[in-house]
Design a protein around this motif. Structure first.
Motif, PDB file in Angstrom:
ATOM      1  N   HIS A  46    -145.014 -65.375  53.942  1.00 51.53           N
ATOM      2  CA  HIS A  46    -144.507 -64.616  55.154  1.00 51.53           C
ATOM      3  C   HIS A  46    -143.842 -63.192  54.832  1.00 51.53           C
ATOM      4  N   VAL A  47    -144.180 -62.241  55.360  1.00 51.07           N
ATOM      5  CA  VAL A  47    -143.883 -60.879  55.132  1.00 51.07           C
ATOM      6  C   VAL A  47    -142.451 -60.582  55.846  1.00 51.07           C
ATOM      7  N   GLN A  48    -141.627 -60.190  55.255  1.00 45.27           N
ATOM      8  CA  GLN A  48    -140.471 -59.681  55.876  1.00 45.27           C
ATOM      9  C   GLN A  48    -140.106 -58.246  55.374  1.00 45.27           C
ATOM     10  N   LEU A  49    -139.471 -57.480  56.363  1.00 41.58           N
ATOM     11  CA  LEU A  49    -138.937 -56.300  56.154  1.00 41.58           C
ATOM     12  C   LEU A  49    -137.367 -56.200  56.834  1.00 41.58           C
ATOM     13  N   VAL A  50    -136.473 -55.957  56.192  1.00 38.40           N
ATOM     14  CA  VAL A  50    -135.245 -56.283  56.750  1.00 38.40           C
ATOM     15  C   VAL A  50    -134.215 -55.058  56.313  1.00 38.40           C
ATOM     16  N   GLU A  51    -134.143 -54.256  57.476  1.00 39.50           N
ATOM     17  CA  GLU A  51    -133.371 -53.058  57.389  1.00 39.50           C
ATOM     18  C   GLU A  51    -131.678 -53.359  57.473  1.00 39.50           C
ATOM     19  N   SER A  52    -131.103 -52.288  56.900  1.00 42.85           N
ATOM     20  CA  SER A  52    -129.558 -52.543  56.916  1.00 42.85           C
ATOM     21  C   SER A  52    -129.019 -51.256  56.621  1.00 42.85           C
ATOM     22  N   GLY A  53    -127.728 -50.775  57.057  1.00 40.95           N
ATOM     23  CA  GLY A  53    -126.927 -49.738  56.731  1.00 40.95           C
ATOM     24  C   GLY A  53    -126.799 -48.667  57.822  1.00 40.95           C
ATOM     25  N   GLY A  54    -127.527 -49.020  58.974  1.00 42.33           N
ATOM     26  CA  GLY A  54    -127.216 -48.288  59.918  1.00 42.33           C
ATOM     27  C   GLY A  54    -125.929 -48.304  60.602  1.00 42.33           C
ATOM     28  N   GLY A  55    -125.500 -47.401  61.710  1.00 42.48           N
ATOM     29  CA  GLY A  55    -124.220 -47.347  62.261  1.00 42.48           C
ATOM     30  C   GLY A  55    -124.007 -45.943  62.715  1.00 42.48           C
ATOM     31  N   SER A  56    -122.831 -45.830  63.124  1.00 44.67           N
ATOM     32  CA  SER A  56    -122.222 -44.470  63.745  1.00 44.67           C
ATOM     33  C   SER A  56    -121.552 -43.642  62.633  1.00 44.67           C
ATOM     34  N   VAL A  57    -121.922 -42.232  62.960  1.00 47.44           N
ATOM     35  CA  VAL A  57    -121.335 -41.542  62.092  1.00 47.44           C
ATOM     36  C   VAL A  57    -121.162 -40.093  62.779  1.00 47.44           C
ATOM     37  N   GLN A  58    -120.082 -39.356  62.227  1.00 47.45           N
ATOM     38  CA  GLN A  58    -119.856 -38.024  62.942  1.00 47.45           C
ATOM     39  C   GLN A  58    -120.989 -36.969  62.044  1.00 47.45           C
ATOM     40  N   ALA A  59    -121.305 -35.773  62.804  1.00 42.04           N
ATOM     41  CA  ALA A  59    -122.162 -34.920  62.424  1.00 42.04           C
ATOM     42  C   ALA A  59    -121.695 -34.294  60.946  1.00 42.04           C
ATOM     43  N   GLY A  60    -122.788 -34.304  60.173  1.00 44.07           N
ATOM     44  CA  GLY A  60    -122.412 -33.946  58.717  1.00 44.07           C
ATOM     45  C   GLY A  60    -122.054 -34.854  57.916  1.00 44.07           C
ATOM     46  N   GLY A  61    -121.917 -36.206  58.272  1.00 46.81           N
ATOM     47  CA  GLY A  61    -121.788 -37.444  57.537  1.00 46.81           C
ATOM     48  C   GLY A  61    -123.067 -37.961  56.685  1.00 46.81           C
ATOM     49  N   SER A  62    -122.961 -39.117  56.166  1.00 50.06           N
ATOM     50  CA  SER A  62    -123.831 -39.576  55.499  1.00 50.06           C
ATOM     51  C   SER A  62    -124.073 -40.859  55.723  1.00 50.06           C
ATOM     52  N   LEU A  63    -125.185 -41.410  55.522  1.00 49.81           N
ATOM     53  CA  LEU A  63    -125.445 -42.956  55.613  1.00 49.81           C
ATOM     54  C   LEU A  63    -126.633 -43.430  54.531  1.00 49.81           C
TER      55      LEU A  63
END
Length: 123
Positions: free
Chosen positions: A1-18
């Motif tokens: 069973h193939v799975q790809l699970v993303e994480s780490g998204g969110g809200s950030v101000q311009a100039g920031g990093s994720l």
């Protein structure tokens, strides 16, 4: 069973990093080219980066110099470090996999496996 699970998204101000992560299972991760795509509301899905090996990476012009793609085959995990974020980077970000013998495509239709997406909002 193939799975790809993303994480780490969110809200950030311009100039920031994720940093986005994509954990894979159900296929031989090291034998696949991995890519990141994004889709903003009302727009088509856009390729932004791919990696075959640490020395074989490519980027869309819109993110070149700001985003860094990497992968850890020991952890079956793909990463996207996003720096100097801009409001126009706001989108749902998807990871995807295509067999490496096809080459690292920039075309969504050539990728076999997809994650569910993670939202990135830059304000």
């Amino acid at each position: 069973h193939v799975q790809l699970v993303e994480s780490g998204g969110g809200s950030v101000q311009a100039g920031g990093s994720l940093r986005l992560s994509c954990t894979a299972s159900g296929f031989t991760f090291s034998k696949y080219c991995m890519g990141w795509f994004r889709q903003a509301p009302g727009k088509e899905r856009e390729w932004i980066s791919s990696i075959l090996t640490p020395g074989t990476t490519s980027y869309a012009d819109s993110v070149k110099g700001r985003f860094i793609i990497s992968k850890d085959n020991t952890k079956n995990t793909l990463y996207l470090q996003m720096n100097s974020l801009k409001p126009e980077d706001t989108a749902v970000y998807y990871c995807a996999a295509t067999p490496r013998d096809r080459g690292c495509s920039v075309t969504a239709g050539r990728f076999d496996y997809w994650g569910q997406g993670t939202q990135v909002t830059v304000s």
